[in-house]
Scaffold this motif. Structure first.
Motif, mmCIF file in Angstrom:
data_model
loop_
_atom_site.group_PDB
_atom_site.id
_atom_site.type_symbol
_atom_site.label_atom_id
_atom_site.label_comp_id
_atom_site.label_asym_id
_atom_site.label_seq_id
_atom_site.Cartn_x
_atom_site.Cartn_y
_atom_site.Cartn_z
ATOM 1 N N SER A 129 45.302 33.639 36.871
ATOM 2 C CA SER A 129 44.722 32.579 36.043
ATOM 3 C C SER A 129 45.688 32.004 35.020
ATOM 4 O O SER A 129 45.771 30.777 34.833
ATOM 5 C CB SER A 129 43.481 33.108 35.333
ATOM 6 O OG SER A 129 42.392 33.190 36.216
ATOM 7 N N LEU A 147 39.643 31.801 35.518
ATOM 8 C CA LEU A 147 38.581 32.730 35.162
ATOM 9 C C LEU A 147 38.723 33.106 33.695
ATOM 10 O O LEU A 147 39.740 33.661 33.289
ATOM 11 C CB LEU A 147 38.657 33.985 36.035
ATOM 12 C CG LEU A 147 37.567 35.037 35.820
ATOM 13 C CD1 LEU A 147 36.184 34.471 36.114
ATOM 14 C CD2 LEU A 147 37.844 36.264 36.699
ATOM 15 N N ILE A 163 30.801 34.840 36.400
ATOM 16 C CA ILE A 163 31.137 36.027 37.183
ATOM 17 C C ILE A 163 30.850 37.283 36.363
ATOM 18 O O ILE A 163 31.336 37.432 35.244
ATOM 19 C CB ILE A 163 32.624 36.026 37.601
ATOM 20 C CG1 ILE A 163 32.966 34.740 38.357
ATOM 21 C CG2 ILE A 163 32.953 37.265 38.441
ATOM 22 C CD1 ILE A 163 32.258 34.578 39.679
ATOM 23 N N SER A 198 43.408 36.771 33.639
ATOM 24 C CA SER A 198 42.229 36.656 32.781
ATOM 25 C C SER A 198 41.531 37.979 32.580
ATOM 26 O O SER A 198 40.870 38.199 31.561
ATOM 27 C CB SER A 198 41.241 35.645 33.378
ATOM 28 O OG SER A 198 41.769 34.344 33.305
ATOM 29 N N LEU A 267 33.848 31.132 35.751
ATOM 30 C CA LEU A 267 34.828 30.647 36.721
ATOM 31 C C LEU A 267 34.835 29.136 36.597
ATOM 32 O O LEU A 267 33.774 28.493 36.694
ATOM 33 C CB LEU A 267 34.435 31.067 38.133
ATOM 34 C CG LEU A 267 35.308 30.504 39.269
ATOM 35 C CD1 LEU A 267 36.732 31.018 39.164
ATOM 36 C CD2 LEU A 267 34.709 30.848 40.630
#
Length: 301
Positions: A129, A147, A163, A198, A267
């Motif tokens: 990420s 993320l 998530i 992330s 996300l």
């Protein structure tokens, strides 16, 4: 063999008369006759039999007529398709991807883009990420998946999903953590995560929230690596719920508190804020909005 010759062949066959076909095609009769003769010479077969009232197809002509009609239909379809492409957006877009492609719904999204915008070529670059975020900021990527929380004002984001994360550990550690206490987890080895991932930020925030400071075992940058090291008994870590449950199902890892979701993170699809109005970015967002069934009207940040 030319398209115009086939068009004349079909017209004569349909009219059954050279003069009537010539009128339909806005040609002279000698021109129609010359085109049919040239086509017959190239094909090596006579297409028509002449008689006082007009012409009729030979046996070869009857066989070849459907072929000629199909070729003409294909040429018309190609022409219509080409005209439809006038004004279509075209070019290459560079998209940063993270984690598992199925989690991003990458296949359905790119298939939708391809069906609606065939002149657009997509190039993906897989990374973690933090790398995707930096490349989007530097415009090395047109957009990408990220993320976690977007920390930059010059990067806009479209939230796709939330998530959830579970704590995963080697199966042989489950008995040690069966009291379900956070302080117990704080005394156990955890797999460290690269600062560009992330998961590093998400993990650190979770530790601060629960007031624990575990001993880190190395630093790793991919979820797949974390899974492998957990299975090898090296340490514990947070994993996306879907991933965690998949590996827990075969007993290769154990989940704390039966897979309780301990934290979550958004996300997102991210892109440079100064490209908000670009048509190419708009169609990328439109495709994501449809595939993910989301409304990003409040997702800019």
């Amino acid at each position: 063999m030319e398209i115009y010759q086939l068009r004349t062949f079909v017209a004569v066959a349909q009219q059954g008369h050279l003069t009537q076909a010539a009128e339909l095609l806005h040609l002279s009769q000698p021109a129609v006759t010359a085109q049919i003769k040239a086509l017959e010479e190239e094909l090596g077969s006579s297409l028509f039999e002449r008689y006082p009232g007009g012409v009729q197809l030979t046996e070869a002509g009857k066989i070849l007529l459907p072929e000629a009609e199909n070729i003409l239909a294909s040429s018309r379809g190609m022409l219509q398709r080409a005209r439809g492409l006038v004004g279509e957006l075209k070019g290459k877009v560079r998209i940063g991807t993270i984690g598992v492609p199925s989690r991003l719904k990458l296949g359905p999204w790119l298939a939708l883009l391809r069906s609606r915008h065939p002149l657009i070529s997509v190039q993906t670059q897989h990374a973690i990420s933090g790398v995707v975020l930096n490349e989007v900021r530097k415009k090395g990527l047109d957009g990408g998946f990220y993320l976690g929380r977007n920390p930059y004002q010059n990067v806009n984001n479209m939230v796709l999903s939330e998530i959830g994360f579970c704590i995963a550990m080697p199966p042989e550690w489950a008995a040690q953590a069966e009291d379900g206490e956070w302080r117990t987890l704080g005394q156990m080895p955890w797999l460290g995560v690269s600062q560009f991932n992330s998961l590093a930020t998400i993990t650190q925030e979770l530790w601060r929230e629960k007031n624990i400071s575990p001993r880190k075992v190395g630093e790793f940058d991919e979820e797949a690596t974390l899974v492998e090291l957990i299975r090898a008994g090296l340490g514990m870590a947070i994993l996306a719920e879907r991933t965690a449950r998949r590996f827990a199902a075969d007993g290769s890892i154990a989940l704390w508190r039966a897979g309780e979701v301990v934290t979550s993170a958004p996300l997102q699809f991210i892109y440079s804020a100064d490209r908000e109005e670009e048509p190419m970015l708009a169609l990328l967002r439109d495709g994501l909005r449809e595939v993910w069934a989301v409304d990003d009207s409040d997702g800019r940040g």
